[in-house]
Enzyme design. Structure first.
Site, PDB file in Angstrom:
ATOM      1  N   LYS A  30       0.944  -1.278   0.024  1.00  0.00           N
ATOM      2  CA  LYS A  30      -0.027  -0.140  -0.088  1.00  0.00           C
ATOM      3  C   LYS A  30       0.899   1.269  -0.042  1.00  0.00           C
ATOM      4  CE  LYS A  30      -1.670   1.795   3.939  1.00  0.00           C
ATOM      5  NZ  LYS A  30      -1.669   3.381   4.589  1.00  0.00           N
ATOM      6  N   ASN A  31       1.674   1.385   0.842  1.00  0.00           N
ATOM      7  CA  ASN A  31       2.469   2.728   0.987  1.00  0.00           C
ATOM      8  C   ASN A  31       3.414   2.869   0.040  1.00  0.00           C
ATOM      9  OD1 ASN A  31       1.307   2.958   3.442  1.00  0.00           O
ATOM     10  ND2 ASN A  31       2.693   2.615   4.879  1.00  0.00           N
ATOM     11  N   ARG A  74      -4.420  10.656   4.534  1.00  0.00           N
ATOM     12  CA  ARG A  74      -3.473  11.629   4.886  1.00  0.00           C
ATOM     13  C   ARG A  74      -2.409  11.565   3.665  1.00  0.00           C
ATOM     14  NH1 ARG A  74      -0.208  12.328   7.630  1.00  0.00           N
ATOM     15  NH2 ARG A  74      -0.328  14.190   8.489  1.00  0.00           N
ATOM     16  N   CYS A  78      -4.873  12.413  12.516  1.00  0.00           N
ATOM     17  CA  CYS A  78      -5.520  11.018  12.647  1.00  0.00           C
ATOM     18  C   CYS A  78      -5.566  10.590  13.852  1.00  0.00           C
ATOM     19  CB  CYS A  78      -5.532  10.453  11.434  1.00  0.00           C
ATOM     20  SG  CYS A  78      -3.805   9.427  11.973  1.00  0.00           S
ATOM     21  N   ARG A 135       0.557  14.271  13.435  1.00  0.00           N
ATOM     22  CA  ARG A 135       0.808  14.068  12.298  1.00  0.00           C
ATOM     23  C   ARG A 135       1.168  15.527  11.527  1.00  0.00           C
ATOM     24  NH1 ARG A 135      -1.262   8.619   9.672  1.00  0.00           N
ATOM     25  NH2 ARG A 135       0.577   8.678   8.770  1.00  0.00           N
ATOM     26  N   PRO A 136       1.966  16.409  12.101  1.00  0.00           N
ATOM     27  CA  PRO A 136       2.211  17.615  11.267  1.00  0.00           C
ATOM     28  C   PRO A 136       2.875  17.448  10.060  1.00  0.00           C
ATOM     29  CG  PRO A 136       3.692  17.265  13.341  1.00  0.00           C
ATOM     30  CD  PRO A 136       2.825  16.340  13.217  1.00  0.00           C
ATOM     31  N   ASP A 156       5.169  19.827   8.906  1.00  0.00           N
ATOM     32  CA  ASP A 156       6.226  20.832   8.937  1.00  0.00           C
ATOM     33  C   ASP A 156       7.468  20.640   8.085  1.00  0.00           C
ATOM     34  OD1 ASP A 156       6.437  19.248  10.912  1.00  0.00           O
ATOM     35  OD2 ASP A 156       7.741  20.257  12.085  1.00  0.00           O
ATOM     36  N   ASP A 176       4.034   0.099  12.032  1.00  0.00           N
ATOM     37  CA  ASP A 176       2.742  -0.404  11.360  1.00  0.00           C
ATOM     38  C   ASP A 176       2.442  -1.877  11.881  1.00  0.00           C
ATOM     39  OD1 ASP A 176       2.319   2.272  10.289  1.00  0.00           O
ATOM     40  OD2 ASP A 176       2.768   1.606   8.303  1.00  0.00           O
ATOM     41  N   ARG A 222      -9.030   0.116   3.962  1.00  0.00           N
ATOM     42  CA  ARG A 222      -7.833   1.066   3.307  1.00  0.00           C
ATOM     43  C   ARG A 222      -6.625   0.271   3.188  1.00  0.00           C
ATOM     44  NH1 ARG A 222      -5.767   4.718   7.366  1.00  0.00           N
ATOM     45  NH2 ARG A 222      -4.008   4.733   5.590  1.00  0.00           N
TER      46      ARG A 222
HETATM   47  C1  LIG Z   1       1.282   6.374   3.379  1.00  0.00           C
HETATM   48  C2  LIG Z   1       2.357   5.782   4.190  1.00  0.00           C
HETATM   49  O1  LIG Z   1       3.578   5.666   3.720  1.00  0.00           O
HETATM   50  N1  LIG Z   1       2.546   6.053   5.635  1.00  0.00           N
HETATM   51  C3  LIG Z   1       3.350   5.420   6.414  1.00  0.00           C
HETATM   52  C4  LIG Z   1       4.232   7.025   6.544  1.00  0.00           C
HETATM   53  O2  LIG Z   1       3.587   7.825   7.247  1.00  0.00           O
HETATM   54  P1  LIG Z   1       4.158   9.332   7.483  1.00  0.00           P
HETATM   55  O3  LIG Z   1       5.107   9.535   6.281  1.00  0.00           O
HETATM   56  O4  LIG Z   1       3.096  10.041   7.605  1.00  0.00           O
HETATM   57  O5  LIG Z   1       5.063   9.173   8.595  1.00  0.00           O
HETATM   58  P2  LIG Z   1       6.425   9.797   9.052  1.00  0.00           P
HETATM   59  O6  LIG Z   1       7.298   9.168   8.772  1.00  0.00           O
HETATM   60  O7  LIG Z   1       6.342  11.188   8.185  1.00  0.00           O
HETATM   61  O8  LIG Z   1       6.144  10.386  10.517  1.00  0.00           O
HETATM   62  C5  LIG Z   1       7.138   9.952  11.466  1.00  0.00           C
HETATM   63  C6  LIG Z   1       6.903  10.934  12.695  1.00  0.00           C
HETATM   64  O9  LIG Z   1       7.210  12.392  12.091  1.00  0.00           O
HETATM   65  C7  LIG Z   1       6.339  13.190  12.410  1.00  0.00           C
HETATM   66  N2  LIG Z   1       6.327  13.974  11.568  1.00  0.00           N
HETATM   67  C8  LIG Z   1       6.373  13.805  10.155  1.00  0.00           C
HETATM   68  C9  LIG Z   1       6.297  14.700   9.015  1.00  0.00           C
HETATM   69  C10 LIG Z   1       6.421  16.156   9.436  1.00  0.00           C
HETATM   70  O10 LIG Z   1       6.688  16.910   8.696  1.00  0.00           O
HETATM   71  N3  LIG Z   1       6.496  16.338  10.782  1.00  0.00           N
HETATM   72  C11 LIG Z   1       6.501  15.513  11.709  1.00  0.00           C
HETATM   73  O11 LIG Z   1       6.579  15.916  13.096  1.00  0.00           O
HETATM   74  C12 LIG Z   1       4.870  12.308  12.234  1.00  0.00           C
HETATM   75  O12 LIG Z   1       3.875  12.957  13.210  1.00  0.00           O
HETATM   76  C13 LIG Z   1       5.286  10.949  13.080  1.00  0.00           C
HETATM   77  O13 LIG Z   1       5.427  11.101  14.558  1.00  0.00           O
HETATM   78  O14 LIG Z   1       5.493   6.413   7.687  1.00  0.00           O
HETATM   79  C14 LIG Z   1       4.892   6.020   8.933  1.00  0.00           C
HETATM   80  C15 LIG Z   1       6.148   5.708   9.813  1.00  0.00           C
HETATM   81  O15 LIG Z   1       6.618   4.470   9.268  1.00  0.00           O
HETATM   82  C16 LIG Z   1       3.959   4.934   8.689  1.00  0.00           C
HETATM   83  O16 LIG Z   1       3.447   4.513   9.987  1.00  0.00           O
HETATM   84  C17 LIG Z   1       2.756   4.782   7.715  1.00  0.00           C
HETATM   85  O17 LIG Z   1       2.006   3.978   7.413  1.00  0.00           O
HETATM   86  C1  LIG Z   2      -0.714   4.627   9.348  1.00  0.00           C
HETATM   87  C2  LIG Z   2      -0.862   4.101   8.182  1.00  0.00           C
HETATM   88  O1  LIG Z   2      -1.039   4.454   7.038  1.00  0.00           O
HETATM   89  P1  LIG Z   2      -1.351   6.179   6.649  1.00  0.00           P
HETATM   90  O2  LIG Z   2       0.078   6.807   6.972  1.00  0.00           O
HETATM   91  O3  LIG Z   2      -1.902   6.218   5.342  1.00  0.00           O
HETATM   92  O4  LIG Z   2      -2.267   6.751   7.702  1.00  0.00           O
HETATM   93  C3  LIG Z   2      -0.710   2.532   7.917  1.00  0.00           C
HETATM   94  O5  LIG Z   2      -0.668   2.204   6.946  1.00  0.00           O
HETATM   95  O6  LIG Z   2      -0.711   1.829   8.980  1.00  0.00           O
END
Ligand SMILES: CC(=O)N[C@H]1[C@@H](OP(=O)(O)OP(=O)(O)OC[C@H]2O[C@@H](n3ccc(=O)[nH]c3=O)[C@H](O)[C@@H]2O)O[C@H](CO)[C@@H](O)[C@@H]1O
Ligand SMILES: C=C(OP(=O)(O)O)C(=O)O
Length: 418
Positions: free
Chosen positions: A22-23, A92, A116, A121-122, A124, A305, A397
């Site tokens: 998926k990801n 997201r 979510c 999940r910012p 920034d 995950d 999903r």
């Molecule tokens: C669609 C997808 O691929 N989703 C995956 C992706 O989510 P996603 O890409 O959203 O996750 P991130 O690796 O970015 O998040 C890691 C941490 O960094 C924080 N953060 C992130 C970005 C930012 O700009 N600022 C900030 O503070 C997030 O809130 C979180 O606490 O990686 C996560 C971590 O392996 C997985 O759980 C999700 O399944």
């Molecule tokens: C957190 C997940 O996905 P998403 O980043 O799309 O919310 C996930 O695949 O477990």
């Protein structure tokens, strides 16, 4: 709303085909915004999130057509640079269109995805990175308004902590930016390497793939390509837990051991028998499970995950385990539901102490997010009696054909249509 009914207690035996990730699929689809030529993706999983990304791209002008089973052809010209709230709020990962739209058209308006169930999940890091590459960004009315009047240029960006999404967004943006971008402390998840492989097939110049330092030299244009999506490591890990919790024996066809990182070693420590075969991973459990600690970390650490699913496994292990969630601040929502099924789990801040019990008992439960949903399915497979999992849309999903895959291995499981 559909529900899933499970009657527990049957060991899983057989073969489960692991679907495309998926990801990886979601980010790879956004690469369709980087070229006017056709991008063909194979091994695409059939998931609600993939359909949502198709809808989002279609309203940007990129048609997403199924041309064969599990094969999508993406093509078209960008006609609209706004990602509306109505689609972004459903998924997201919609934020991942920001980098490609901006680098390609010099403007993008993307609804802020917001938090979510699992955390705030910012975004920034995505925005700061794009600003370092020359973007001008304003936040207004719940939207990110981004322009790059002179186009994006290369930059050296050091992430303060690892972000999968920010690494991906900036890779996409950098592939068509002027000059060289260096991403330091970049994510190393297998989905990042898969994205890099696809971008390189489209003509991008990327080095350092698989490391935490990626160098991307922008090119003038990218061309079409065909790319096969990697198998879903989280789906594989999840079904490994299903085989283990039921005391069964299952071949996870197509699963790639290296992509599972610390998850495999941790399952092994907990008493799960895992062997690599030419067709995938063979997972079984002959003896009891023992309490084993785990802490979520970026790849190759234990994947967040997989945390909820592993917790269910530990709920029926002998002894105690401590499970620490270091990535998301609110990813223990499965705990009260598991406790309603007889588990003994206490949460202390970012750690959960799981005291194994001899058996769980079936109950009606509520799924709160994607992986939490499957943790309840796992509990249902192991429990005495009937479990009804409500709010199955979370499961849809990210898991393809859950009932079919599990029933084919002997589980008593069915979908109760709304
Ligand atoms: C669609 C997808 O691929 N989703 C995956 C992706 O989510 P996603 O890409 O959203 O996750 P991130 O690796 O970015 O998040 C890691 C941490 O960094 C924080 N953060 C992130 C970005 C930012 O700009 N600022 C900030 O503070 C997030 O809130 C979180 O606490 O990686 C996560 C971590 O392996 C997985 O759980 C999700 O399944
Ligand atoms: C957190 C997940 O996905 P998403 O980043 O799309 O919310 C996930 O695949 O477990």
């Amino acid at each position: 709303m559909d529900r899933i009914r499970i009657v527990g207690g049957r060991p899983l035996e057989g073969i489960i085909d692991i679907s495309g990730a998926k990801n990886a699929a979601l980010i790879l689809m956004t690469a369709g915004l980087l070229t006017d030529e056709r991008l063909v993706l194979t091994n695409v999983p059939e998931l609600a999130d993939v359909a949502t990304m198709g809808q989002l791209l279609a309203q940007h002008g990129i048609a997403v057509d199924p041309i064969a089973p599990r094969t999508l052809s993406l093509g078209g010209v960008i006609t609209n640079t706004e990602a509306p709230y109505d689609i972004v709020r459903k998924m997201r990962a919609s934020i991942l269109v920001l980098g490609p739209l901006l680098t390609r058209t010099r403007e993008a308006r993307v609804s802020l995805p917001g938090g979510c169930a699992i955390g705030t999940r910012p975004v920034d890091l995505h925005l700061k990175g794009l600003e370092a590459m020359g973007a001008e960004i304003r936040l207004e009315g719940g939207y990110i308004d981004a322009t790059a009047p002179h186009g994006l240029h290369g930059a050296t960006i050091t992430f303060p902590f690892v972000s999968v999404g920010a690494t991906e967004n900036l890779m996409l943006a950098a592939s068509l930016a002027e000059g060289e971008t260096v991403l330091i402390n970049a994510a190393r998840e297998p989905e990042i390497s898969d994205l890099a492989a696809c971008l390189v097939a489209m003509g991008a110049q990327i080095s350092g793939v698989g490391t935490d330092r990626l160098t991307i030299t922008g090119v003038k244009a990218l061309h079409g390509a065909e790319h096969g999506i990697i198998p879903d490591r989280i789906e594989a890990g999840t079904y490994a837990c299903a085989a283990a919790i039921t005391g069964g024996s299952v071949l996870l066809r197509g699963a790639r051991p290296d992509d599972l990182g610390a998850v495999l070693a941790t399952l092994g420590q907990a008493g799960v028998d895992i062997s690599t075969t030419p067709d995938g991973l063979k997972v079984s459990r002959r003896n009891g499970l023992h309490g084993t600690d785990a802490m979520t970390e970026p790849f190759p650490g234990f994947a967040t995950d997989m945390q909820a699913q592993f917790m269910t496994l530990m709920a029926v292990a002998e002894g105690a385990s401590m499970i620490t969630e270091s990535i998301f601040e609110n990813r223990f929502m499965h705990v009260p539901e598991l406790n309603r099924m007889g588990a003994r789990i206490n949460v202390h801040g970012s750690s959960a102490i799981v005291r194994g019990v001899a058996a769980l008992s079936g109950a009606p439960v509520m799924a709160t997010d994607l992986r939490a949903s499957f943790s309840l399915v796992l509990a249902g497979l192991a429990a005495r009696g009937e479990t009804i999992v409500n709010r199955v849309y979370h499961l849809d999903r990210g898991y393809e054909a859950v009932e079919r895959k599990l029933a084919a291995c002997g589980a008593t499981i069915e979908r109760l249509a709304a």
